[in-house]
Design a protein around this motif. Sequence first.
Motif, PDB file in Angstrom:
ATOM      1  N   ARG A   1       6.682   3.086  -0.945  1.00  0.00           N
ATOM      2  CA  ARG A   1       6.072   1.905  -0.349  1.00  0.00           C
ATOM      3  C   ARG A   1       6.338   0.716  -1.256  1.00  0.00           C
ATOM      4  NH1 ARG A   1       0.356   3.491   2.652  1.00  0.00           N
ATOM      5  NH2 ARG A   1       1.317   3.885   4.671  1.00  0.00           N
ATOM      6  N   LEU A   2       6.916  -0.329  -0.650  1.00  0.00           N
ATOM      7  CA  LEU A   2       7.294  -1.535  -1.383  1.00  0.00           C
ATOM      8  C   LEU A   2       6.498  -2.716  -0.868  1.00  0.00           C
ATOM      9  CD1 LEU A   2      11.174  -1.068  -1.153  1.00  0.00           C
ATOM     10  CD2 LEU A   2       9.688  -0.329  -3.015  1.00  0.00           C
ATOM     11  N   GLU A   3       6.100  -3.597  -1.772  1.00  0.00           N
ATOM     12  CA  GLU A   3       5.419  -4.836  -1.415  1.00  0.00           C
ATOM     13  C   GLU A   3       6.301  -6.014  -1.826  1.00  0.00           C
ATOM     14  OE1 GLU A   3       1.539  -5.008  -3.083  1.00  0.00           O
ATOM     15  OE2 GLU A   3       0.875  -3.093  -2.216  1.00  0.00           O
ATOM     16  N   ASP A   4       6.338  -7.040  -0.962  1.00  0.00           N
ATOM     17  CA  ASP A   4       7.135  -8.225  -1.292  1.00  0.00           C
ATOM     18  C   ASP A   4       6.378  -9.532  -1.084  1.00  0.00           C
ATOM     19  OD1 ASP A   4       7.061  -8.490   1.443  1.00  0.00           O
ATOM     20  OD2 ASP A   4       9.207  -8.234   1.760  1.00  0.00           O
ATOM     21  N   GLY A   5       5.096  -9.460  -0.711  1.00  0.00           N
ATOM     22  CA  GLY A   5       4.274 -10.652  -0.583  1.00  0.00           C
ATOM     23  C   GLY A   5       4.416 -11.424   0.695  1.00  0.00           C
ATOM     24  N   SER A   6       5.315 -11.003   1.594  1.00  0.00           N
ATOM     25  CA  SER A   6       5.502 -11.771   2.825  1.00  0.00           C
ATOM     26  C   SER A   6       4.534 -11.348   3.929  1.00  0.00           C
ATOM     27  CB  SER A   6       6.943 -11.616   3.321  1.00  0.00           C
ATOM     28  OG  SER A   6       7.221 -10.275   3.679  1.00  0.00           O
ATOM     29  N   SER A   7       3.895 -10.197   3.800  1.00  0.00           N
ATOM     30  CA  SER A   7       2.909  -9.743   4.785  1.00  0.00           C
ATOM     31  C   SER A   7       2.004  -8.725   4.112  1.00  0.00           C
ATOM     32  CB  SER A   7       3.593  -9.127   6.010  1.00  0.00           C
ATOM     33  OG  SER A   7       4.113  -7.845   5.708  1.00  0.00           O
ATOM     34  N   HIS A   8       0.943  -8.353   4.828  1.00  0.00           N
ATOM     35  CA  HIS A   8       0.023  -7.341   4.310  1.00  0.00           C
ATOM     36  C   HIS A   8       0.535  -5.927   4.585  1.00  0.00           C
ATOM     37  CE1 HIS A   8      -2.972 -10.308   3.255  1.00  0.00           C
ATOM     38  NE2 HIS A   8      -2.927 -10.817   4.475  1.00  0.00           N
ATOM     39  N   GLN A   9       1.609  -5.810   5.337  1.00  0.00           N
ATOM     40  CA  GLN A   9       2.165  -4.508   5.691  1.00  0.00           C
ATOM     41  C   GLN A   9       3.265  -4.152   4.694  1.00  0.00           C
ATOM     42  OE1 GLN A   9       1.014  -2.746   8.319  1.00  0.00           O
ATOM     43  NE2 GLN A   9       2.352  -0.997   7.972  1.00  0.00           N
ATOM     44  N   PRO A  10       3.094  -3.067   3.906  1.00  0.00           N
ATOM     45  CA  PRO A  10       4.152  -2.699   2.962  1.00  0.00           C
ATOM     46  C   PRO A  10       5.383  -2.167   3.692  1.00  0.00           C
ATOM     47  CG  PRO A  10       2.456  -1.009   2.998  1.00  0.00           C
ATOM     48  CD  PRO A  10       1.958  -2.135   3.860  1.00  0.00           C
ATOM     49  N   ILE A  11       6.497  -2.175   3.007  1.00  0.00           N
ATOM     50  CA  ILE A  11       7.732  -1.596   3.533  1.00  0.00           C
ATOM     51  C   ILE A  11       7.727  -0.110   3.189  1.00  0.00           C
ATOM     52  CG2 ILE A  11      10.251  -1.654   3.449  1.00  0.00           C
ATOM     53  CD1 ILE A  11      10.041  -4.556   2.472  1.00  0.00           C
ATOM     54  N   THR A  12       7.709   0.737   4.227  1.00  0.00           N
ATOM     55  CA  THR A  12       7.688   2.185   4.031  1.00  0.00           C
ATOM     56  C   THR A  12       9.100   2.730   4.191  1.00  0.00           C
ATOM     57  OG1 THR A  12       5.424   2.287   4.904  1.00  0.00           O
ATOM     58  CG2 THR A  12       6.656   4.346   4.791  1.00  0.00           C
ATOM     59  N   VAL A  13       9.547   3.491   3.193  1.00  0.00           N
ATOM     60  CA  VAL A  13      10.916   4.007   3.177  1.00  0.00           C
ATOM     61  C   VAL A  13      10.869   5.519   3.008  1.00  0.00           C
ATOM     62  CG1 VAL A  13      13.176   3.914   2.070  1.00  0.00           C
ATOM     63  CG2 VAL A  13      11.733   1.869   2.129  1.00  0.00           C
ATOM     64  N   LYS A  14      11.534   6.223   3.915  1.00  0.00           N
ATOM     65  CA  LYS A  14      11.762   7.655   3.747  1.00  0.00           C
ATOM     66  C   LYS A  14      13.138   7.802   3.125  1.00  0.00           C
ATOM     67  CE  LYS A  14      11.540  12.116   6.140  1.00  0.00           C
ATOM     68  NZ  LYS A  14      11.394  12.802   7.451  1.00  0.00           N
ATOM     69  N   LEU A  15      13.159   8.008   1.815  1.00  0.00           N
ATOM     70  CA  LEU A  15      14.399   7.943   1.051  1.00  0.00           C
ATOM     71  C   LEU A  15      14.928   9.352   0.778  1.00  0.00           C
ATOM     72  CD1 LEU A  15      16.382   6.023  -0.427  1.00  0.00           C
ATOM     73  CD2 LEU A  15      15.019   6.429  -2.492  1.00  0.00           C
ATOM     74  N   PHE A  16      16.047   9.686   1.395  1.00  0.00           N
ATOM     75  CA  PHE A  16      16.724  10.938   1.118  1.00  0.00           C
ATOM     76  C   PHE A  16      17.625  10.767  -0.109  1.00  0.00           C
ATOM     77  CE2 PHE A  16      15.457  11.354   5.493  1.00  0.00           C
ATOM     78  CZ  PHE A  16      15.162  12.704   5.644  1.00  0.00           C
ATOM     79  N   SER A  17      18.189  11.851  -0.586  1.00  0.00           N
ATOM     80  CA  SER A  17      19.054  11.806  -1.760  1.00  0.00           C
ATOM     81  C   SER A  17      20.246  10.899  -1.500  1.00  0.00           C
ATOM     82  CB  SER A  17      19.537  13.210  -2.119  1.00  0.00           C
ATOM     83  OG  SER A  17      18.454  14.054  -2.437  1.00  0.00           O
ATOM     84  N   THR A  18      20.613  10.132  -2.512  1.00  0.00           N
ATOM     85  CA  THR A  18      21.718   9.188  -2.403  1.00  0.00           C
ATOM     86  C   THR A  18      22.805   9.449  -3.436  1.00  0.00           C
ATOM     87  OG1 THR A  18      20.591   7.627  -3.857  1.00  0.00           O
ATOM     88  CG2 THR A  18      20.217   7.380  -1.483  1.00  0.00           C
ATOM     89  N   SER A  19      22.837  10.644  -4.028  1.00  0.00           N
ATOM     90  CA  SER A  19      23.767  10.985  -5.113  1.00  0.00           C
ATOM     91  C   SER A  19      23.551  10.084  -6.323  1.00  0.00           C
ATOM     92  CB  SER A  19      25.225  10.902  -4.640  1.00  0.00           C
ATOM     93  OG  SER A  19      25.452  11.744  -3.538  1.00  0.00           O
ATOM     94  N   GLN A  20      22.301   9.742  -6.578  1.00  0.00           N
ATOM     95  CA  GLN A  20      21.905   8.945  -7.751  1.00  0.00           C
ATOM     96  C   GLN A  20      20.699   9.618  -8.411  1.00  0.00           C
ATOM     97  OE1 GLN A  20      21.530   5.353  -5.104  1.00  0.00           O
ATOM     98  NE2 GLN A  20      22.419   4.312  -6.885  1.00  0.00           N
TER      99      GLN A  20
END
Length: 808
Positions: free
Chosen positions: A393-412
């Motif tokens: 969950r990421l916050e950027d201050g532009s709204s009260h709704q966080p950015i939710t990311v389902k992050l799979f492996s990226t070879s990193q």
Amino acid sequence: MAADGCIFHRTLTRSRAAPNQASSPVVCRQVLRVLDVRRYSRDQGSSVYFPQAVLSGEDLYDVTLTDGHCRLQVTLDPGLNRLVERRLLQPGSPLCNATFTPSLSAQLPECPGASADRDSYRLVSVQVRGSADEEEEEEEERGGRSQEEWGALPWFGSSGPLVPLRASRSVFLPLWNNVDYSGEAWREAPPTEDSEEEEEEEEEGRQPSVTVRELRDCFLSGRRGVARGAVQHQLIVRIINKSHLMYYGRPDRNCECPYKAVLQVCDRTGSVCVVLWNSVCVSWYRRLQPGDIISLRRYRVKQHYQADVDDIEVSVNSRNPAAQISVLPESSVSPEDLPPAPPYSFYNSQELLGRPEGTLCDVIGLLTFSGRSERVRSKDGRGAGLLQYRWLRLEDGSSHQPITVKLFSTSQPETHLKLHPLSVVVCTRLKSVRPDLRPGSFYLTNTTYTQVYCTGLGHHSRMSYRRLQQVRRFLRWLRGQEDQQVLRRALIGGFFIHPPPPVSLETLMKERRGELGFLQGAELQRELERLCYRERRTFFLQATVAMVTYSHRGQEDRCLFWTDRPSSLSSPSSSSSSSSTFSPSSVISASSPRPADPSSSCRKSRKRRKLLLSETPNKRRPLLAVQPENNNRTEILFEASMEFLENAADEDEEDDDDEEDSSSFTTAPLPPMFPPVAIETLPMSFDYGHREEQAAAVAMGGGARAGSFGSAPSDYYTVSLRALSDGLMVHAVFLPHLCPAPPRHANTWTSILSHGAFSSATPPPSPADLIAMAPQLANQRLVCVLEACHLGGARTELVLSRGFHLKD
């Protein structure tokens, strides 16, 4: 060369057969320890080495063992694979009664690390010894030695680099997914010979002898020459996007290094895909990054295998021909031939709310929640298709709704280990997912070309996105945040579900097209036993509620509870606590009645709702623990923002301990009747001073160390469910205070179960009041949505996410 006193030398030399005699298995009675477990896939010849085994899966495991004097690499018999898949056998595990049998090796003498007279063994049976206290066991297993000291022990039977023993593969796979790389063979620096060639040609002045447009036109027009055969013409391009690694090894095919990766590159005339094949991936994948300018020679031009229309791809291999790759500084390329910079499409949280399904986007945000690593089966359902992911969950201050990311492996893999709260994270080439029109169901997830960058690794200072207006706007918001305010809401690990399930049975049935696949209690037990380590699955069960318990982690013997039928919920006999490691303590128990102890101070009655409720607090404990204050209110976030200007210096870590909330409540002691909540189930309050330890605890292979950190919160409910089909008892954790607050509803048990959370309209009921209301559940038939995750060894997490009342 075996050291004096080597147990392997004394034991395994007995298994060597005399001429014209068959080898026989030999048992090692002394305690051995596991130093490492390595995975690889079978090939066509692997079945020869296991003549009596049923090879149902694609994986094989080589295990490095030690007796304290030397090391031995053996192959695990496929019949023992479940010990690794359920993380019973892992680095540090003590073994006894290990049975070895001699076996041939798949690696020929000319292969790296192989020798013609090499002794090779299979581990055909073993007992894994366990300890009740995991921390004491870990210290005991280390034996006072560091990893370097274990690695310095001599080898028994061989001394070369480790290679798979029962398949002709040149590299090992990661233990838990097929996307990341594993092992020292994967280079971060370019190969030595290519670096020398690059230095020799530096004086030439970089001008391409062919462009992307010329390659495409010549190939598609059928003209031979520039685009046919091994192309010698220099192609200078910039990497726009980089795919994750793609492993294509199969048991019915032989390939030493079955990897490929795709680079989307461009010059001033157009773009094209460059495909790295096989050992080129091992040598160059980690070195090449989006934004790099590269020079290619000795490549092949082929028709693009996935393009809807006629198009080309550039094939780069290590032979036939051996391609030449160089990474060029921008200053070495003539200005008129300099490829354009990579494009970005950054969206903030407010802009994402209106984007349609499938929108490609880049995001930047302050990480406030980093979930534990889990796995889910791919659509083909094969064991090799377990995909590793985590929620952010990421916050950027532009709204009260966080950015939710389902992050799979990226070879990193190194970057994913740094994804802890208070990091500034950039995710590129994500796509939006809208599974339905319900509020809060929106999230972002990977594409083939998703890459992740975070503070702590120096990523941001060398990426061109740091100059973009959207990024600068976020950095201005970030510098206005105070560390303590963010720390109070920063969480790591724990159970997490997104998007939240529907709040009505009708909507659930509609979304699943009427197919819920109800299980009997015994069927559920079998499915739980089939789960692999950190595998997540959803199950459906029709049941009634037999008991509700409110507890604090670590104080399960002093809890609030209500029970409908106490005679069927008696605690198991004390002998069950000393079960063998190979007999997992299931979360399901039989519901046969057991006579109550007449001398017990807690006498059981049909309704237990009045058990010392007057001695319990009337208010719930706060959800988040307060972090100790820093001298600088914005020190952490300020340092994170500085990475966008230059490489940040190493940060000083603070070792302040969490202040523990010593408040508790008192009730009559109650012996636990089911396993307590797992330490991985409840999220931890993020502790910046111990961020590395917390990140390791929620990663694959972690978990036990999470017990040394405070949970937020430490309280939870347990709902005991009796399956309507066969009467088996299922104990599931219920976390209504951790789930996002749903729309308004009445805080009755029926509505709380159907919404999975307390109402946002009124203050939540206190635990004492909620337990007092539990008789509302008597004789109610429920459709229960259960989230299961295997946590390793004998531990399986089962969480009740929804309970829908079945009307007559």
